[in-house]
Design a protein around this motif. Structure first.
Motif, mmCIF file in Angstrom:
data_model
loop_
_atom_site.group_PDB
_atom_site.id
_atom_site.type_symbol
_atom_site.label_atom_id
_atom_site.label_comp_id
_atom_site.label_asym_id
_atom_site.label_seq_id
_atom_site.Cartn_x
_atom_site.Cartn_y
_atom_site.Cartn_z
ATOM 1 N N VAL A 163 5.017 -16.337 -6.348
ATOM 2 C CA VAL A 163 5.630 -15.069 -6.777
ATOM 3 C C VAL A 163 4.608 -13.944 -6.684
ATOM 4 O O VAL A 163 4.898 -12.862 -6.167
ATOM 5 C CB VAL A 163 6.182 -15.173 -8.214
ATOM 6 N N ALA A 164 3.404 -14.192 -7.167
ATOM 7 C CA ALA A 164 2.351 -13.169 -7.131
ATOM 8 C C ALA A 164 2.015 -12.787 -5.700
ATOM 9 O O ALA A 164 1.840 -11.597 -5.395
ATOM 10 C CB ALA A 164 1.106 -13.668 -7.862
ATOM 11 N N ASP A 165 1.952 -13.773 -4.810
ATOM 12 C CA ASP A 165 1.655 -13.485 -3.402
ATOM 13 C C ASP A 165 2.736 -12.592 -2.792
ATOM 14 O O ASP A 165 2.426 -11.625 -2.087
ATOM 15 C CB ASP A 165 1.542 -14.778 -2.594
ATOM 16 N N GLN A 166 4.001 -12.928 -3.053
ATOM 17 C CA GLN A 166 5.102 -12.138 -2.495
ATOM 18 C C GLN A 166 5.135 -10.728 -3.084
ATOM 19 O O GLN A 166 5.322 -9.746 -2.354
ATOM 20 C CB GLN A 166 6.438 -12.829 -2.763
ATOM 21 N N ALA A 167 4.961 -10.618 -4.395
ATOM 22 C CA ALA A 167 4.969 -9.299 -5.042
ATOM 23 C C ALA A 167 3.798 -8.460 -4.537
ATOM 24 O O ALA A 167 3.951 -7.268 -4.255
ATOM 25 C CB ALA A 167 4.913 -9.448 -6.561
ATOM 26 N N ASP A 168 2.642 -9.097 -4.403
ATOM 27 C CA ASP A 168 1.457 -8.402 -3.919
ATOM 28 C C ASP A 168 1.683 -7.870 -2.504
ATOM 29 O O ASP A 168 1.381 -6.710 -2.202
ATOM 30 C CB ASP A 168 0.265 -9.359 -3.947
ATOM 31 N N GLU A 169 2.247 -8.697 -1.643
ATOM 32 C CA GLU A 169 2.528 -8.286 -0.268
ATOM 33 C C GLU A 169 3.464 -7.077 -0.245
ATOM 34 O O GLU A 169 3.238 -6.118 0.498
ATOM 35 C CB GLU A 169 3.158 -9.456 0.486
ATOM 36 N N ARG A 170 4.477 -7.086 -1.073
ATOM 37 C CA ARG A 170 5.458 -5.995 -1.091
ATOM 38 C C ARG A 170 4.876 -4.711 -1.691
ATOM 39 O O ARG A 170 5.122 -3.617 -1.186
ATOM 40 C CB ARG A 170 6.701 -6.425 -1.855
ATOM 41 N N LEU A 171 4.121 -4.844 -2.766
ATOM 42 C CA LEU A 171 3.510 -3.650 -3.367
ATOM 43 C C LEU A 171 2.475 -3.041 -2.424
ATOM 44 O O LEU A 171 2.411 -1.816 -2.281
ATOM 45 C CB LEU A 171 2.885 -3.985 -4.720
ATOM 46 N N LEU A 172 1.686 -3.890 -1.780
ATOM 47 C CA LEU A 172 0.708 -3.376 -0.819
ATOM 48 C C LEU A 172 1.396 -2.689 0.357
ATOM 49 O O LEU A 172 0.909 -1.671 0.855
ATOM 50 C CB LEU A 172 -0.204 -4.505 -0.329
ATOM 51 N N ALA A 173 2.533 -3.219 0.789
ATOM 52 C CA ALA A 173 3.276 -2.582 1.883
ATOM 53 C C ALA A 173 3.792 -1.215 1.463
ATOM 54 O O ALA A 173 3.747 -0.253 2.242
ATOM 55 C CB ALA A 173 4.434 -3.479 2.329
ATOM 56 N N ALA A 174 4.261 -1.107 0.230
ATOM 57 C CA ALA A 174 4.732 0.193 -0.275
ATOM 58 C C ALA A 174 3.584 1.198 -0.319
ATOM 59 O O ALA A 174 3.732 2.346 0.116
ATOM 60 C CB ALA A 174 5.371 0.039 -1.659
ATOM 61 N N LEU A 175 2.432 0.763 -0.820
ATOM 62 C CA LEU A 175 1.278 1.658 -0.882
ATOM 63 C C LEU A 175 0.784 2.009 0.517
ATOM 64 O O LEU A 175 0.387 3.150 0.769
ATOM 65 C CB LEU A 175 0.151 1.032 -1.700
ATOM 66 N N ALA A 176 0.815 1.043 1.420
ATOM 67 C CA ALA A 176 0.375 1.306 2.795
ATOM 68 C C ALA A 176 1.267 2.349 3.453
ATOM 69 O O ALA A 176 0.782 3.197 4.202
ATOM 70 C CB ALA A 176 0.372 0.020 3.611
ATOM 71 N N ALA A 177 2.565 2.292 3.177
ATOM 72 C CA ALA A 177 3.481 3.282 3.747
ATOM 73 C C ALA A 177 3.143 4.678 3.226
ATOM 74 O O ALA A 177 3.194 5.653 3.969
ATOM 75 C CB ALA A 177 4.927 2.926 3.418
ATOM 76 N N LEU A 178 2.759 4.766 1.968
ATOM 77 C CA LEU A 178 2.327 6.057 1.404
ATOM 78 C C LEU A 178 1.004 6.474 2.024
ATOM 79 O O LEU A 178 0.802 7.633 2.353
ATOM 80 C CB LEU A 178 2.135 5.953 -0.106
ATOM 81 N N HIS A 179 0.111 5.525 2.125
ATOM 82 C CA HIS A 179 -1.234 5.795 2.633
ATOM 83 C C HIS A 179 -1.199 6.280 4.065
ATOM 84 O O HIS A 179 -2.010 7.092 4.480
ATOM 85 C CB HIS A 179 -2.094 4.540 2.515
ATOM 86 N N GLY A 180 -0.216 5.811 4.829
ATOM 87 C CA GLY A 180 -0.102 6.199 6.218
ATOM 88 C C GLY A 180 0.394 7.630 6.421
ATOM 89 O O GLY A 180 0.366 8.148 7.513
ATOM 90 N N GLU A 181 0.828 8.251 5.353
ATOM 91 C CA GLU A 181 1.381 9.603 5.455
ATOM 92 C C GLU A 181 0.490 10.614 4.725
ATOM 93 O O GLU A 181 0.588 10.773 3.513
ATOM 94 C CB GLU A 181 2.776 9.652 4.849
ATOM 95 N N ASN A 182 -0.390 11.236 5.447
ATOM 96 C CA ASN A 182 -1.174 12.346 4.890
ATOM 97 C C ASN A 182 -1.927 11.934 3.634
ATOM 98 O O ASN A 182 -1.771 12.536 2.587
ATOM 99 C CB ASN A 182 -0.226 13.520 4.592
ATOM 100 N N SER A 183 -2.728 10.884 3.723
ATOM 101 C CA SER A 183 -3.413 10.401 2.537
ATOM 102 C C SER A 183 -4.794 9.857 2.886
ATOM 103 O O SER A 183 -5.173 9.772 4.031
ATOM 104 C CB SER A 183 -2.582 9.317 1.872
ATOM 105 N N SER A 184 -5.526 9.466 1.836
ATOM 106 C CA SER A 184 -6.846 8.876 2.035
ATOM 107 C C SER A 184 -7.033 7.724 1.065
ATOM 108 O O SER A 184 -6.360 7.630 0.063
ATOM 109 C CB SER A 184 -7.922 9.935 1.782
ATOM 110 N N ALA A 185 -7.956 6.829 1.373
ATOM 111 C CA ALA A 185 -8.199 5.662 0.516
ATOM 112 C C ALA A 185 -9.096 6.021 -0.640
ATOM 113 O O ALA A 185 -9.862 6.914 -0.622
ATOM 114 C CB ALA A 185 -8.831 4.540 1.324
#
Length: 140
Positions: free
Chosen positions: A118-140
């Protein structure tokens, strides 16, 4: 282990909130709860306290299928659900910070083998959501 995943985006606060909701939905998460910490500080502690904090919103995000798996594997996991996502911006900042709980935190607190999946799946999905934000006019 770091208990949060963090991205900094160059979006205005209101737009960042909207985009976070959108990206969470794209990953199968709904928002079960919402805490406007800024408004709470203003009401309970005064305008100055709220101003010093800046904009600060906590979203309680939940993917029902993953929550079901976690609660079946270990009913006490409800204490760690939903997955909190924070959107914050200090009064002097030109960027907005978005943070999501690292679901691997659940694994550290549980002996149940079902929780790792469950943690692996949730982590993958949350990271994907953040990556989508990060890919749009953002920085790490």
């Amino acid at each position: 282990m770091n208990y949060a995943h963090t991205v900094t985006v160059s979006l205005p606060y209101e737009e960042a909130v909207s985009r976070v909701r959108e990206e969470l939905a794209n990953q199968g998460f709904g928002v079960l709860s919402e805490i406007d910490v800024h408004a709470t500080f203003e009401k309970k502690l005064g305008v100055e306290s709220a101003h010093n904090l800046g904009d600060y919103l906590i979203l309680g995000a939940c993917n029902p299928a993953l929550a079901e798996q976690a609660l079946i594997a270990e009913p006490d996991m409800g204490l760690l659900l939903p997955c909190n996502v924070v959107i914050r911006r200090s009064p002097s900042a030109s960027t907005t910070t978005v943070q999501a709980i690292n679901p691997q935190t659940m694994v550290q607190l549980s002996n149940s083998p079902g929780i790792q999946n469950v943690a692996d799946q949730a982590d993958e999905r949350l990271l994907a959501a953040l990556a989508a934000l990060h890919g749009e006019n953002s920085s790490a």
